[in-house]
Motif scaffolding. Sequence first.
Motif, PDB file in Angstrom:
ATOM      1  N   ILE A  59       0.845  -1.204   0.000  1.00 60.48           N
ATOM      2  CA  ILE A  59       0.000   0.000   0.000  1.00 60.48           C
ATOM      3  C   ILE A  59       0.883   1.259   0.000  1.00 60.48           C
ATOM      4  O   ILE A  59       0.625   2.227  -0.722  1.00 60.48           O
ATOM      5  N   SER A  60       1.941   1.227   0.815  1.00 57.83           N
ATOM      6  CA  SER A  60       2.845   2.384   0.877  1.00 57.83           C
ATOM      7  C   SER A  60       3.453   2.656  -0.497  1.00 57.83           C
ATOM      8  O   SER A  60       3.466   3.784  -0.974  1.00 57.83           O
ATOM      9  N   GLY A  61       3.969   1.606  -1.132  1.00 58.94           N
ATOM     10  CA  GLY A  61       4.586   1.781  -2.451  1.00 58.94           C
ATOM     11  C   GLY A  61       3.563   2.154  -3.501  1.00 58.94           C
ATOM     12  O   GLY A  61       3.844   2.949  -4.403  1.00 58.94           O
ATOM     13  N   PHE A  62       2.356   1.595  -3.373  1.00 54.28           N
ATOM     14  CA  PHE A  62       1.320   1.829  -4.379  1.00 54.28           C
ATOM     15  C   PHE A  62       0.932   3.303  -4.437  1.00 54.28           C
ATOM     16  O   PHE A  62       0.589   3.817  -5.502  1.00 54.28           O
ATOM     17  N   PHE A  63       1.020   3.988  -3.299  1.00 57.83           N
ATOM     18  CA  PHE A  63       0.672   5.410  -3.283  1.00 57.83           C
ATOM     19  C   PHE A  63       1.534   6.163  -4.301  1.00 57.83           C
ATOM     20  O   PHE A  63       1.037   6.946  -5.107  1.00 57.83           O
ATOM     21  N   TYR A  64       2.841   5.930  -4.256  1.00 57.01           N
ATOM     22  CA  TYR A  64       3.736   6.655  -5.165  1.00 57.01           C
ATOM     23  C   TYR A  64       3.620   6.163  -6.606  1.00 57.01           C
ATOM     24  O   TYR A  64       3.786   6.941  -7.541  1.00 57.01           O
ATOM     25  N   VAL A  65       3.335   4.855  -6.777  1.00 56.72           N
ATOM     26  CA  VAL A  65       3.135   4.343  -8.141  1.00 56.72           C
ATOM     27  C   VAL A  65       1.919   5.029  -8.746  1.00 56.72           C
ATOM     28  O   VAL A  65       1.929   5.485  -9.891  1.00 56.72           O
ATOM     29  N   LEU A  66       0.868   5.147  -7.940  1.00 55.50           N
ATOM     30  CA  LEU A  66      -0.367   5.792  -8.401  1.00 55.50           C
ATOM     31  C   LEU A  66      -0.113   7.273  -8.707  1.00 55.50           C
ATOM     32  O   LEU A  66      -0.572   7.798  -9.720  1.00 55.50           O
ATOM     33  N   LEU A  67       0.640   7.905  -7.843  1.00 50.01           N
ATOM     34  CA  LEU A  67       0.973   9.327  -8.039  1.00 50.01           C
ATOM     35  C   LEU A  67       1.714   9.515  -9.361  1.00 50.01           C
ATOM     36  O   LEU A  67       1.539  10.508 -10.063  1.00 50.01           O
ATOM     37  N   GLY A  85     -14.667  12.622 -11.080  1.00 51.20           N
ATOM     38  CA  GLY A  85     -14.067  11.665 -10.138  1.00 51.20           C
ATOM     39  C   GLY A  85     -12.600  11.387 -10.455  1.00 51.20           C
ATOM     40  O   GLY A  85     -11.768  11.233  -9.561  1.00 51.20           O
ATOM     41  N   PHE A  86     -12.297  11.325 -11.772  1.00 48.02           N
ATOM     42  CA  PHE A  86     -10.936  11.065 -12.227  1.00 48.02           C
ATOM     43  C   PHE A  86      -9.998  12.165 -11.723  1.00 48.02           C
ATOM     44  O   PHE A  86      -8.918  11.921 -11.198  1.00 48.02           O
ATOM     45  N   ASP A  87     -10.478  13.394 -11.911  1.00 46.83           N
ATOM     46  CA  ASP A  87      -9.745  14.584 -11.485  1.00 46.83           C
ATOM     47  C   ASP A  87      -9.585  14.596  -9.961  1.00 46.83           C
ATOM     48  O   ASP A  87      -8.557  15.006  -9.433  1.00 46.83           O
ATOM     49  N   ASN A  88     -10.630  14.136  -9.321  1.00 42.40           N
ATOM     50  CA  ASN A  88     -10.674  14.123  -7.864  1.00 42.40           C
ATOM     51  C   ASN A  88      -9.499  13.319  -7.287  1.00 42.40           C
ATOM     52  O   ASN A  88      -8.848  13.751  -6.329  1.00 42.40           O
ATOM     53  N   VAL A  89      -9.233  12.174  -7.929  1.00 42.50           N
ATOM     54  CA  VAL A  89      -8.130  11.317  -7.467  1.00 42.50           C
ATOM     55  C   VAL A  89      -6.794  12.048  -7.655  1.00 42.50           C
ATOM     56  O   VAL A  89      -5.930  12.033  -6.778  1.00 42.50           O
ATOM     57  N   GLY A  90      -6.663  12.724  -8.823  1.00 48.29           N
ATOM     58  CA  GLY A  90      -5.430  13.488  -9.095  1.00 48.29           C
ATOM     59  C   GLY A  90      -5.203  14.564  -8.054  1.00 48.29           C
ATOM     60  O   GLY A  90      -4.084  14.734  -7.545  1.00 48.29           O
ATOM     61  N   PHE A  91      -6.265  15.284  -7.704  1.00 48.47           N
ATOM     62  CA  PHE A  91      -6.175  16.334  -6.679  1.00 48.47           C
ATOM     63  C   PHE A  91      -5.794  15.719  -5.335  1.00 48.47           C
ATOM     64  O   PHE A  91      -4.953  16.227  -4.606  1.00 48.47           O
ATOM     65  N   TRP A  92      -6.466  14.607  -5.033  1.00 51.73           N
ATOM     66  CA  TRP A  92      -6.233  13.953  -3.738  1.00 51.73           C
ATOM     67  C   TRP A  92      -4.775  13.515  -3.612  1.00 51.73           C
ATOM     68  O   TRP A  92      -4.130  13.744  -2.586  1.00 51.73           O
ATOM     69  N   LEU A  93      -4.255  12.902  -4.702  1.00 53.14           N
ATOM     70  CA  LEU A  93      -2.871  12.403  -4.661  1.00 53.14           C
ATOM     71  C   LEU A  93      -1.889  13.562  -4.466  1.00 53.14           C
ATOM     72  O   LEU A  93      -0.967  13.471  -3.658  1.00 53.14           O
ATOM     73  N   ALA A  94      -2.114  14.653  -5.220  1.00 53.48           N
ATOM     74  CA  ALA A  94      -1.192  15.801  -5.123  1.00 53.48           C
ATOM     75  C   ALA A  94      -1.235  16.410  -3.724  1.00 53.48           C
ATOM     76  O   ALA A  94      -0.210  16.808  -3.175  1.00 53.48           O
ATOM     77  N   ASP A  95      -2.451  16.476  -3.149  1.00 51.04           N
ATOM     78  CA  ASP A  95      -2.589  17.070  -1.808  1.00 51.04           C
ATOM     79  C   ASP A  95      -2.021  16.154  -0.726  1.00 51.04           C
ATOM     80  O   ASP A  95      -1.499  16.613   0.292  1.00 51.04           O
ATOM     81  N   ALA A  96      -2.172  14.860  -0.959  1.00 51.28           N
ATOM     82  CA  ALA A  96      -1.766  13.912   0.094  1.00 51.28           C
ATOM     83  C   ALA A  96      -0.258  13.720   0.143  1.00 51.28           C
ATOM     84  O   ALA A  96       0.268  13.371   1.200  1.00 51.28           O
ATOM     85  N   GLN A  97       0.430  13.968  -0.979  1.00 53.45           N
ATOM     86  CA  GLN A  97       1.868  13.646  -1.001  1.00 53.45           C
ATOM     87  C   GLN A  97       2.679  14.363   0.085  1.00 53.45           C
ATOM     88  O   GLN A  97       3.458  13.721   0.790  1.00 53.45           O
ATOM     89  N   PRO A  98       2.499  15.691   0.262  1.00 58.02           N
ATOM     90  CA  PRO A  98       3.272  16.331   1.335  1.00 58.02           C
ATOM     91  C   PRO A  98       2.959  15.744   2.713  1.00 58.02           C
ATOM     92  O   PRO A  98       3.833  15.662   3.568  1.00 58.02           O
ATOM     93  N   VAL A  99       1.698  15.334   2.907  1.00 61.30           N
ATOM     94  CA  VAL A  99       1.334  14.745   4.209  1.00 61.30           C
ATOM     95  C   VAL A  99       2.039  13.400   4.371  1.00 61.30           C
ATOM     96  O   VAL A  99       2.598  13.092   5.432  1.00 61.30           O
TER      97      VAL A  99
ATOM     98  N   GLY B 115       8.304   2.679  -4.101  1.00 59.02           N
ATOM     99  CA  GLY B 115       7.276   3.208  -5.003  1.00 59.02           C
ATOM    100  C   GLY B 115       7.753   4.412  -5.792  1.00 59.02           C
ATOM    101  O   GLY B 115       7.346   4.634  -6.938  1.00 59.02           O
ATOM    102  N   GLN B 116       8.629   5.201  -5.195  1.00 59.27           N
ATOM    103  CA  GLN B 116       9.120   6.405  -5.881  1.00 59.27           C
ATOM    104  C   GLN B 116      10.136   6.095  -6.974  1.00 59.27           C
ATOM    105  O   GLN B 116      10.403   6.919  -7.830  1.00 59.27           O
ATOM    106  N   GLN B 117      10.749   4.917  -6.893  1.00 53.96           N
ATOM    107  CA  GLN B 117      11.892   4.642  -7.761  1.00 53.96           C
ATOM    108  C   GLN B 117      11.550   4.592  -9.243  1.00 53.96           C
ATOM    109  O   GLN B 117      12.380   4.887 -10.080  1.00 53.96           O
ATOM    110  N   PHE B 118      10.304   4.228  -9.563  1.00 53.75           N
ATOM    111  CA  PHE B 118       9.947   4.096 -10.983  1.00 53.75           C
ATOM    112  C   PHE B 118       9.985   5.457 -11.672  1.00 53.75           C
ATOM    113  O   PHE B 118      10.556   5.620 -12.753  1.00 53.75           O
ATOM    114  N   GLN B 119       9.396   6.448 -11.011  1.00 56.85           N
ATOM    115  CA  GLN B 119       9.408   7.801 -11.566  1.00 56.85           C
ATOM    116  C   GLN B 119      10.838   8.363 -11.514  1.00 56.85           C
ATOM    117  O   GLN B 119      11.311   8.980 -12.470  1.00 56.85           O
ATOM    118  N   ALA B 120      11.506   8.115 -10.374  1.00 54.13           N
ATOM    119  CA  ALA B 120      12.855   8.647 -10.188  1.00 54.13           C
ATOM    120  C   ALA B 120      13.799   8.123 -11.257  1.00 54.13           C
ATOM    121  O   ALA B 120      14.620   8.855 -11.807  1.00 54.13           O
TER     122      ALA B 120
END
Lengths: 304, 237, 317
Positions: A59-67, A85-99, B115-120
Amino acid sequence: MLNLFLDIDPPTIFNAHNNFQTLTTYIIGALLAGFGILFALLKAPPQTRRGIVFFVTFISGFFYVLLFIWPSPINRSKGDAPINGFDNVGFWLADAQPVVSTMTQIIGGFLIGLGIFSLMRIHLKRIVKGGGDAPFSFTLVLSMILMIIFGFWDFHQRQQPGAGPLLDNQANWGFVNYAKDYLFDGMLQEMEAAMFSIIAFYILSAAYRAFRVRSIEATILLTTALIVILSLMSVVEYQWGEMVNSVAGGNKNSFVQNFTLTNVAGWIRASVQQPSIRGIDFGVGIGLLAMSLRIWLSLERAGE
Amino acid sequence: MKYELWKTGSSVLATFGLYSVLYRENKFYRFFEHIFLGLAAGWTLVVIWVEIEKDQWWGKMLGANNDAGTSMVQSGYWLYAFLVPIGVMGYFVFSKKHNWISKIPIGIVLGLYAGQQFQAWLQRYGPQISTSLKPILPTTFTSITVPDNPVPGEVYFTQALTNAISLFTLLSVVAYFLFSFNENNKLLNRLSTSGRWLLMIGFGAIFGTTVTMRFTLLIDRMHFVWIDFVRDMLLRR
Amino acid sequence: MSIGEKLQSLPKWILFLCLIVTASVLQFFNIPLPNKPQDPAIDYYAFAMSIPPGSTVLVSSDWTNSTHGESGPQFDALMRILMRRNIKFAVYTTADGQAPQVAKDEIRRLNEQRVKDGERPYRPFEDYVMVGYFPSAEGENLAMSINLRSAFAGKKDFPEGAKEPVDIWQSPVLKDIKDISDVKALFLISASNTDQIIIERLAAKVPLVYAVTGISAPQNFNYYSSGQLKGLVGGLKGIYDLEYLMTSGVNHPGADGKIAVASTRVPGDVPPLPGRNQGLGTAYFPTLHAALALMILAIIIGNVGMFMARKAQGASK
């Protein structure tokens, strides 16, 4: 849910409680729930443990793969809202990354403490046991305690109203500030520099004893290293250039001018050295990518 | 000045204490080595709170931080309290029975890294790959070497030759990495062998710069001892 | 023992003593050396000099005293350029918990020097801010590329005369910065692997300008030649080049009308930086020559010894 951490208006159940009492209640509740989960994990049957670790890692890795693969909002400005909804996920991912990044820093901080805890454990045991190493372990623990005391005390003083900028000036220092400066700048930093500089002696000794022209590979390695070293010595570079120039009779367009150290080293660097290092870099990169994939999918069994 | 002299003097003593290992491992060296380790560990603990947990965790959880760019005090995000049990899980590495629990926070951190490595990878190597692909055939023979005023866009013979050598080096080294196991294909074997030789050129360059770096660090220490301390502090008092 | 074998087995204390003497003696003399700055350093200087005064840059200060010999003068030179050109900067680190304090101490020393030299001290919060340390280099640099304000949220620094620490986003250094693209450049002084981490995450968002240790210079040369870096200072040679350029400029006629450093890579005249420019890079460079010469000599002695011993063995057979 993660982007709720970023919202302060309108208030939500996650962030609304500026009221100290309510906030404290929620924090205690969260701690109890968290430790409850930890307690439940202690009781987890052995056959489920691997699955739990896999799930968390995936799940942790999937977050960044999805991003990475999900289209992210372009030129987004404050107040922009997702259109579907598609856009919603994009917004959510961008907002969640710093957190997510902040949480990684926090967990990373806790895990750094693990190393200190381990070091403390080993040396306290040695002190209790006694023996020849005990005085050294005592020295280590004492230095550590002194650094912790004066490090925190100095920081605390700098946080006092009006003290921060004043203490940037050495004229305003007191005993605590001097003690911290002595331990950090006078001892730790200088000893670190000394530790790292010792390697120079071993490099010289190893080069003298082992750098022999015994095989093709060793000869190539030695020749390249010498060319690089000579090209970093500007006096040699300059004198070599002057010599080539005199052979060329001062003619800047002469073919001989290609053989100045600058040009020879430059050509080797650009045409062989750089692609070679790039090849090493690609090799390491491919290995790292494969390793990352194995970690993400919990295929890496090291340490199990 | 008195403080500076004392501080620098003890730093010089510590430097020689650590250098005494060059003779052989001795008690003087071990004493300073343990001071060094203790101070480093102590400072790490200070940093964990001062630089990380205080603002990033405690401040956010209790709402003590200002919102970015405003003077408004943020609300407390109580969910950050959940990170404590996750951090505590790491310390189960010392438990024989529940050792596996420590893999949860480590898994989170490693998972996020992986997870970050693919983009990196793409961002780091994409431009490198495109830079490596240069024309290997000349487009003009008006001059063998590159003239003083080259025609833009034209590839001269020596340029094409250099590009071909670069590409061959890159492919050989990558082939060495990827096909270093016993391969029956003769072409690949030869490519791999030449890759090993060309790799030595890369390592030679790295060795050369490593030597200069290590010597520079020693020169810096000697500067500290002889110039900063002996000349500027002792002799010019 | 034959001469060849003797040449191959010099006791280590002789080598160590020679190295200590070589690394010490020349430091007492000021020896000017001829120099031809390399292209990456020229681009570094030209780029730094092209940043408009008053704008903001990021400085990733990822070094401690362990590499002070190289990273220290690199940091000092960068600070001198930024301070003299009135460029505001925010210092952060993702490499080492000691790095922020090292950077603070170095800035304090430089400020003391500036005051002695009659220059104005660079003011914390007004002219620069210390953002601090982030242990997750990967997560933090990625967060910076997505949302710089969130990535640095919660960090505080002291304005002059303030009683309490204030959010860094209220400082004149950062208040007009909305995201990473508003920052004119990211300067890295690194002795760790953050050079790669930053390229992977920020190269497409902000111009990167690196100063790295000698050990990672060859690898970073590739990033420079592929255009991922706008300039590169590698090791002591790089810093010597930079200090030389700060004194001579690029394509700039000196008092005698001669151009000390000419480059077709840089359009126009890049002037030198007024004031004290020569630092530890210039001081260490002659000594480095001597140490490297000792190294070459040691390798030659070892190899000559090997050939002599082989020859002697061949003759005895």
